[in-house]
Scaffold this motif. Structure first.
Motif, mmCIF file in Angstrom:
data_model
loop_
_atom_site.group_PDB
_atom_site.id
_atom_site.type_symbol
_atom_site.label_atom_id
_atom_site.label_comp_id
_atom_site.label_asym_id
_atom_site.label_seq_id
_atom_site.Cartn_x
_atom_site.Cartn_y
_atom_site.Cartn_z
ATOM 1 N N UNK A 273 1.128 9.268 -1.097
ATOM 2 C CA UNK A 273 1.183 9.115 0.350
ATOM 3 C C UNK A 273 1.757 10.341 1.049
ATOM 4 N N UNK A 274 2.722 11.001 0.433
ATOM 5 C CA UNK A 274 3.380 12.126 1.099
ATOM 6 C C UNK A 274 2.440 13.309 1.276
ATOM 7 N N UNK A 275 1.605 13.587 0.280
ATOM 8 C CA UNK A 275 0.695 14.726 0.388
ATOM 9 C C UNK A 275 -0.572 14.362 1.160
ATOM 10 N N UNK A 276 -1.104 13.172 0.947
ATOM 11 C CA UNK A 276 -2.326 12.774 1.645
ATOM 12 C C UNK A 276 -2.102 12.719 3.147
ATOM 13 N N UNK A 277 -0.954 12.226 3.560
ATOM 14 C CA UNK A 277 -0.679 12.075 4.990
ATOM 15 C C UNK A 277 -0.656 13.412 5.725
ATOM 16 N N UNK A 278 -0.501 14.508 4.987
ATOM 17 C CA UNK A 278 -0.450 15.828 5.644
ATOM 18 C C UNK A 278 -1.829 16.352 6.020
ATOM 19 N N UNK A 279 -2.887 15.808 5.432
ATOM 20 C CA UNK A 279 -4.232 16.310 5.723
ATOM 21 C C UNK A 279 -4.630 15.896 7.140
ATOM 22 N N UNK A 280 -5.021 16.846 7.993
ATOM 23 C CA UNK A 280 -5.275 16.531 9.408
ATOM 24 C C UNK A 280 -6.465 15.603 9.635
ATOM 25 N N UNK A 281 -7.447 15.610 8.743
ATOM 26 C CA UNK A 281 -8.631 14.766 8.906
ATOM 27 C C UNK A 281 -8.380 13.320 8.501
ATOM 28 N N UNK A 282 -7.359 13.086 7.693
ATOM 29 C CA UNK A 282 -7.015 11.726 7.293
ATOM 30 C C UNK A 282 -6.367 11.004 8.476
ATOM 31 N N UNK A 283 -6.823 9.782 8.749
ATOM 32 C CA UNK A 283 -6.227 8.996 9.829
ATOM 33 C C UNK A 283 -5.327 7.886 9.312
ATOM 34 N N UNK A 284 -5.563 7.449 8.056
ATOM 35 C CA UNK A 284 -4.747 6.384 7.503
ATOM 36 C C UNK A 284 -4.598 6.560 6.002
ATOM 37 N N UNK A 285 -3.441 6.164 5.510
ATOM 38 C CA UNK A 285 -3.173 6.191 4.077
ATOM 39 C C UNK A 285 -2.919 4.756 3.623
ATOM 40 N N UNK A 286 -3.263 4.488 2.392
ATOM 41 C CA UNK A 286 -3.087 3.150 1.842
ATOM 42 C C UNK A 286 -1.788 3.091 1.046
ATOM 43 N N UNK A 287 -1.105 1.985 1.142
ATOM 44 C CA UNK A 287 0.105 1.766 0.331
ATOM 45 C C UNK A 287 0.215 0.282 0.027
ATOM 46 N N UNK A 288 0.757 -0.022 -1.135
ATOM 47 C CA UNK A 288 0.939 -1.413 -1.522
ATOM 48 C C UNK A 288 2.084 -1.583 -2.488
ATOM 49 N N UNK A 289 1.955 -0.949 -3.660
ATOM 50 C CA UNK A 289 2.957 -1.138 -4.711
ATOM 51 C C UNK A 289 4.331 -0.621 -4.311
ATOM 52 N N UNK A 290 4.386 0.395 -3.483
ATOM 53 C CA UNK A 290 5.671 0.980 -3.109
ATOM 54 C C UNK A 290 6.557 0.057 -2.299
ATOM 55 N N UNK A 291 5.971 -0.954 -1.671
ATOM 56 C CA UNK A 291 6.801 -1.876 -0.896
ATOM 57 C C UNK A 291 7.675 -2.713 -1.825
ATOM 58 N N UNK A 292 7.086 -3.237 -2.889
ATOM 59 C CA UNK A 292 7.849 -4.042 -3.851
ATOM 60 C C UNK A 292 8.412 -3.192 -4.981
ATOM 61 N N UNK A 293 7.805 -2.062 -5.257
ATOM 62 C CA UNK A 293 8.260 -1.094 -6.247
ATOM 63 C C UNK A 293 8.326 -1.672 -7.657
ATOM 64 N N UNK A 294 7.159 -1.878 -8.242
ATOM 65 C CA UNK A 294 7.083 -2.202 -9.665
ATOM 66 C C UNK A 294 7.470 -0.971 -10.467
ATOM 67 N N UNK A 295 7.784 -1.145 -11.748
ATOM 68 C CA UNK A 295 8.468 -0.045 -12.446
ATOM 69 C C UNK A 295 7.594 1.173 -12.693
ATOM 70 N N UNK A 296 6.253 1.028 -12.748
ATOM 71 C CA UNK A 296 5.403 2.215 -12.908
ATOM 72 C C UNK A 296 5.650 3.239 -11.802
ATOM 73 N N UNK A 297 5.998 2.744 -10.627
ATOM 74 C CA UNK A 297 6.139 3.666 -9.498
ATOM 75 C C UNK A 297 7.503 4.343 -9.456
ATOM 76 N N UNK A 298 8.368 4.019 -10.407
ATOM 77 C CA UNK A 298 9.584 4.813 -10.581
ATOM 78 C C UNK A 298 9.265 6.187 -11.151
ATOM 79 N N UNK A 299 8.114 6.306 -11.809
ATOM 80 C CA UNK A 299 7.839 7.479 -12.628
ATOM 81 C C UNK A 299 7.068 8.561 -11.870
ATOM 82 N N UNK A 300 7.303 8.639 -10.562
ATOM 83 C CA UNK A 300 6.765 9.711 -9.738
ATOM 84 C C UNK A 300 7.924 10.548 -9.225
ATOM 85 N N UNK A 301 7.787 11.849 -9.323
ATOM 86 C CA UNK A 301 8.890 12.708 -8.882
ATOM 87 C C UNK A 301 9.231 12.501 -7.413
#
Length: 420
Positions: A273-301
């Motif tokens: 989400x952090x890098x995609x949101x910077x692209x000027x042509x993108x109007x929306x980014x999708x998010x889901x797992x980060x709200x509840x934060x399952x453990x796979x998503x701990x493993x992103x820098x």
């Protein structure tokens, strides 16, 4: 209850320890609950929503909520409300799911996976007749022709569609494929061909474009289960980001040259989400797992979110000193089989599964190094690898605020639905 997550490698495994969580309050919380049980901490959920909302807001983007990563209508509505206008619109994984949510008075649906089955399209018709907004995904002439034929008989205004552009990374002249195999639209020429066919379909209209970079959003780069691969993953993700941004920029320029104005250009996921949101042509980014934060998503820098939910199993056996066996637990996530797809025991701390037995459908043995003399009937708490799939195992989630159960929210399963 929650605070900073710390990765603590032990042998071949890893245990996710959350400073601020403690076993005794959690045991007391579920003392009179039927196990297994799933728990959501609303205080932590609020903080996660706030972090993701702020990322999108800084870049003047909106977030479309991926419902498959929640699967609890009350929580979907709650996250939308907490989104304060930045989180708008739902990305559903099936038309049946979208119909259920529409019947609950939610709106603005993008169905992420194409379908041409008559029963599905009848659901789309019902949603439109309810006065709701829905967009269906397409990536081929076959999709367009089937939708045109069906929608032409409804007498409704043209059906909104979204073209799914493949942005997998294919270095070495295409000899390597990094990403998922979704859309056959892999080039600008492919895209132009589908758009040309779409323009001939009078009962359809182009509403949006989606270009999801699974090889970035879905690939961990700080994974303790495969530490030697992390540097290579980071390099590939860096190279792929440039490639994806260039592809999406070309699509944007092409549509601008043709005078096409999209309602939305969708990309990204929690993992990007952090890098995609910077692209000027993108109007929306999708998010889901980060709200509840399952453990796979701990493993992103880049991760800053905290785990907001877990599930508890009961100890059903103590087969020998230093070992406890829990009832159930085989909630292994989909995708490529790997150790990080299994749940992780985290309370009490210093429990770990047996490598050759793992998590079973009816029982899960654990090596008990916790220092707790766990007895039959005691709860053990786990974090799932993925956020949405676990909801298929529970009829309801306990909603907790400041350490107290404040509500119960039914999952799709608890409402009597099974979409897949």
């Amino acid at each position: 209850m929650w605070s900073t997550t710390v990765l603590c490698p032990i042998g071949e495994s890893v245990f996710l320890m959350t400073a601020g969580w403690s076993y005794e309050p959690m045991r007391a919380l579920v003392a009179h609950e039927r196990l297994p049980v799933a728990i959501v901490d609303l205080d932590i959920l609020d903080a996660n929503v706030g972090r993701l909302r702020a990322i999108a807001e800084r870049e003047n983007k909106r977030i479309r909520l991926a419902t498959k990563s929640v699967r609890v209508p009350a929580l979907i509505r709650y996250v939308m409300e907490q989104g304060r206008g930045v989180i708008r619109g739902l990305m559903c994984y099936s038309l049946e799911e979208a119909f259920l949510l529409a019947s609950l008075d939610l709106d603005d649906f993008l169905v992420a996976y194409p379908t041409v089955r008559r029963d599905d399209l009848e659901s789309a018709e019902k949603i439109v007749r309810m006065g709701k907004s829905i967009v269906l995904m397409v990536d081929s002439e076959a999709h367009l022709s089937a939708l045109e034929a069906f929608w032409g008989r409804t007498g409704l205004p043209p059906l909104a569609v979204c073209v799914d552009m493949d942005v997998s990374y294919r270095p070495l002249g295409g000899a390597a494929h990094l990403g998922v195999r979704r859309s056959p639209i892999r080039s600008i020429d492919d895209f132009c061909a589908v758009i040309a066919v779409l323009r001939e379909k009078k009962r359809l209209r182009l509403a949006g474009v989606m270009a999801y970079e699974a090889q970035i959003a879905g690939v961990t780069d700080r994974n303790p289960f495969s530490p030697l691969l992390n540097p290579a993953k980071r390099m590939i993700k860096t190279l792929s980001r440039r490639d994806v941004a260039a592809k999406r920029a070309r699509v944007s320029r092409l549509l601008e040259q043709q005078g096409v104005k999209l309602e939305f250009f969708n990309g990204g996921g929690t993992g990007s989400i952090r890098t995609t949101a910077r692209e000027p042509w993108i109007t929306e980014v999708t998010a889901g797992s980060g709200f509840l934060q399952s453990h796979l998503f701990d493993y992103y820098r880049a991760n800053e979110n905290a785990p907001a939910f877990c599930f508890a199993l009961q100890v059903s056996r103590v087969p020998e000193p230093g070992v406890v066996t829990c009832l159930g637990g085989g909630y292994v996530a989909s995708g490529e089989s790997s150790p990080d797809k299994a749940p992780v025991p985290f309370l009490p701390r210093d429990l770990k599964p047996f490598p050759r037995e793992g998590f079973g459908e009816v029982q899960t043995p654990l090596i008990n190094g916790s220092g707790y003399d766990l007895k039959v009937g005691d709860p053990v708490f786990f974090r799932p690898a993925k956020a949405g799939e676990i909801a298929e195992r529970f009829s309801e989630y306990l909603l907790v605020r400041q350490g107290r159960i404040v509500d119960r929210a039914k999952t799709y399963r608890g409402m009597g639905h099974c979409f897949f």
